[in-house]
Structures are given as C-alpha cells and as structure tokens.
Write an enzyme that holds these catalytic residues in place. Sequence first.
Site, PDB file in Angstrom:
ATOM      1  N   LYS A  41       0.835  -1.200   0.000  1.00  0.00           N
ATOM      2  CA  LYS A  41       0.000   0.000   0.000  1.00  0.00           C
ATOM      3  C   LYS A  41       0.862   1.239   0.000  1.00  0.00           C
ATOM      4  CE  LYS A  41      -2.429   1.170   3.749  1.00  0.00           C
ATOM      5  NZ  LYS A  41      -3.343   1.027   4.908  1.00  0.00           N
ATOM      6  N   ASP A  87      -7.098   6.014   1.892  1.00  0.00           N
ATOM      7  CA  ASP A  87      -7.525   4.611   1.961  1.00  0.00           C
ATOM      8  C   ASP A  87      -8.666   4.475   2.972  1.00  0.00           C
ATOM      9  OD1 ASP A  87      -7.530   1.851   1.772  1.00  0.00           O
ATOM     10  OD2 ASP A  87      -5.908   1.607   3.221  1.00  0.00           O
TER      11      ASP A  87
END
Length: 418
Positions: A228, A294
């Site tokens: 990520k 996110d």
Amino acid sequence: MANVKNIINAYEIAKERYAEYGVDTDKVLEQLQDFHLSMHCWQADDVAGFEVQAGALSGGIQATGNYPGKARNIDELRADILKAKSLIPGTHRLNLHEIYGDFQGKVVDRDEVTADYFQSWMQWGKENDTKLDFNSSSFSHPKSGSLSLSNPDKGIRDFWIEHTKRCRDIADAMGKAQGDHCIMNVWVHDGCKDVSVNHYLYRELLKDSLDQIFVEKKENMKDCIEGKVFGIGLESFTVGSHDFYTAYAAKNGKIPTIDTGHYHPTESPADKVSALLNFVPELMLHVSRPIRWDSDHVTIMDDPTLDLFSEIVRAGALERVHYGLDYFDGAINRLGAYVIGSRAAQKCMLRALLEPSKKISEMEIAGKGFQVLALLEECKALPWNAVYDMFCVKNNVPVGDGFIPEILKYEYSVTSNR
Ligand code: RNT
Ligand code: ZN
C-alpha cells in the site's frame, strides 16, 4: 415487490438486444453464477475481532462511524454474515482474519494460534456452503508498533514470523477441509511516520522474514502479499510498497493483492491487471473505495471498479483472480454495507462480462478507432440491469431495492437490540 413476470419479459428483450452484439446473456448468467466473492468478515464489527485480550484498532488502519448494532461475538457475526448472504445472489466465500478465531474465552497470543481455534469456522463453512479464506493479523497488538516483520528487533520479528507461519498452517487446514485452496493474504502495516533513513534495512528484513515464512510448501492454500501507499500514523514511508511486493511476487511466484484503495489517487488499479498477470500466476483483489485516502468506503458501481473487472475479463483472466472485498464502514447499517458492496461488485463483473469484447477488440486491431469508442459508449447504456434482475430472480433473492426492508427488519429485531 418486483413483478417477476415483468422481470422475465425485460430479460427476454435484453437478451435479444445483446444478441445483436453477439453476446449470449444466458451464458453470461452462468459465468456470473460462477463468480464468487470473498466477503470480508471485518465489515461486521469494524475490524475488532474476538481476542479476549483485544485492544484498540491500530496498525495504520481506522474504521470510522458509530452506527449501533455491530457484531460483538462469533454468534452475532455468523448470523449477520448469513443474513447478508441471503440477500446477495450466488455463492460466496468468507474471508477471515486470524483475530476472528473461536478462542472460547481463552487468551491466545498470536504466536500460539493453531487450527484448533478455527475448527468451528470450518464446520460452519461446511454447513453453510461457504468456503473460507484467511489473513494473518499483525495490527492491534502490543507488539504491532510501527514495524512487525521488518522490525530490527529480532525478538519482535520472530514473533510475527511465527504468527504468520501458523496462519499458513491454519489456511492449509481450511483448504484441506473444504477441498479448495484457502487464499491467505499477508498485509503488514510496517512503516515510518516521519523522515527515516533505514529504508533498505527494513525492506531487507521484510524480504528475509517472508522468505522464512514461505519456506514450507503448502498444498491447500495460496499466499498473497498486499502492499500500500501509506497507513495512518505511518505517512512517510511504507516498507511493503507496491514495488516491493510486485518484485517479490514475480520472483517467488506469489500472488500480489491489489487493494483498490492502496494507490496514489490518480493511479489506476485496473491498469495493473495486464501488467502483473504477465509475470505472476494469479491476483487477489481487495475491492474497496478510497475517498481521498484509503478510507475503505463501501464498494459501489463506480468507474474504477468497472474498469478493474473489465480489464480482467478482457485479459481472459477470470479464473486467475480471487475476488476479495475490503472495506469497513461503521457509519451505516453494517449489513447493508455488505449487501450494497457485494451486489455492486457483481454488477461491475456482469457489465464486464456483457461487453462484446471480441467484436471491439477486432475493430481496434483493424484501426477502427471511431467505432471502438462508439461501441464502448453504447455498451454503457445497454440493458444490463435487466440481466442482473434476472440473476436475482434465479437466485431467489430480492430484486432491486427489495433488500432494504429485509435489512431494516433485521435491524429492528436483531442488531438494534445489541
Ligand atoms: C489495510 C489492508 C488490509 C486490511 C485488512 C483488515 O490497509 O487493506 O487488507 O484492510 O486486512
Ligand atoms: Zn486490503
């Protein structure tokens, strides 16, 4: 209540319309029946889990919202999942995190967990026609800190290596019990909040930890690794970045996990499909919806998700992808969140399957740019929804917004009493 006769009529008309484009909607319905989502258990309780010693959610992720009624124990979570599944057409898998074990009131540390604590899940899966997938859990623990598998402290690193190895054993047991591979994802939050200088060291340590974790070959499970951009409180540097895991997966034949919330805002997760599949065996998806960060909002039928599934279908890679969901919204009815997100993902897949790809692809190769663009535009407005309604009828679940009263009924009689 939708009128079934109308739905069948609408489907017949849609079928003819699609046939004009060379698309067989009956076949697409069969393909959609074979499209199994891996529903994430953690939407039911804001990623809390069932550890007796559970602390607050940590490790770079955050569930926001305080809607009443979240699942407080294993029975409530199972009931919620089954209720959600009854409103989603098709058969779907359940994706468990290690912290959702059946610990029976016992303090079981992460380096002590065994398949015993998941026996009742395997039984439940069998009874409810639900195959299981799995995840190691490195967050929300006193040893999580900001570095786990890449921690320079060997003691901490070894603790998480042991945990992750045990999780692979559990996933293997699940795969064996269900006669189908259990897909196990490894995501660790490791990173730095501020400017830091040991990036090479951390990545070298993460690589070494993964090498140790993956030493043993397992027959009944498959390994996925998820990168990520950044985590909350770990904004400056992420050890397990996209590049790190892409290189690791390509070199070691592992499965990269594409979480649609884990890229820079203008980066397209869909574009990774054809790039990665030339080098890795399979892909795992975490379908989510990032809003500015996110944020893990509920999946909807948006362009990024449509693009993602279209790229998979166009690549002829339906069977090479595992379709996990990954969002956690605590601000709305959590069961509703499952149903909206799952049905939206299915609709995206349906629309991808209904695309006359062969025809468009031939035009593109023949240099007919105008026709390609025109057809792709037309496809957006073809009656795909009549096909989805038919899919719901065939699967005996509410059509259209018919699931709303069902969820409200469950809220009134079950979740609002928690
Ligand atoms: C976090 C990752 C990870 C988690 C779950 C709970 O950013 O997306 O997949 O959401 O494992
Ligand atoms: Zn994820």
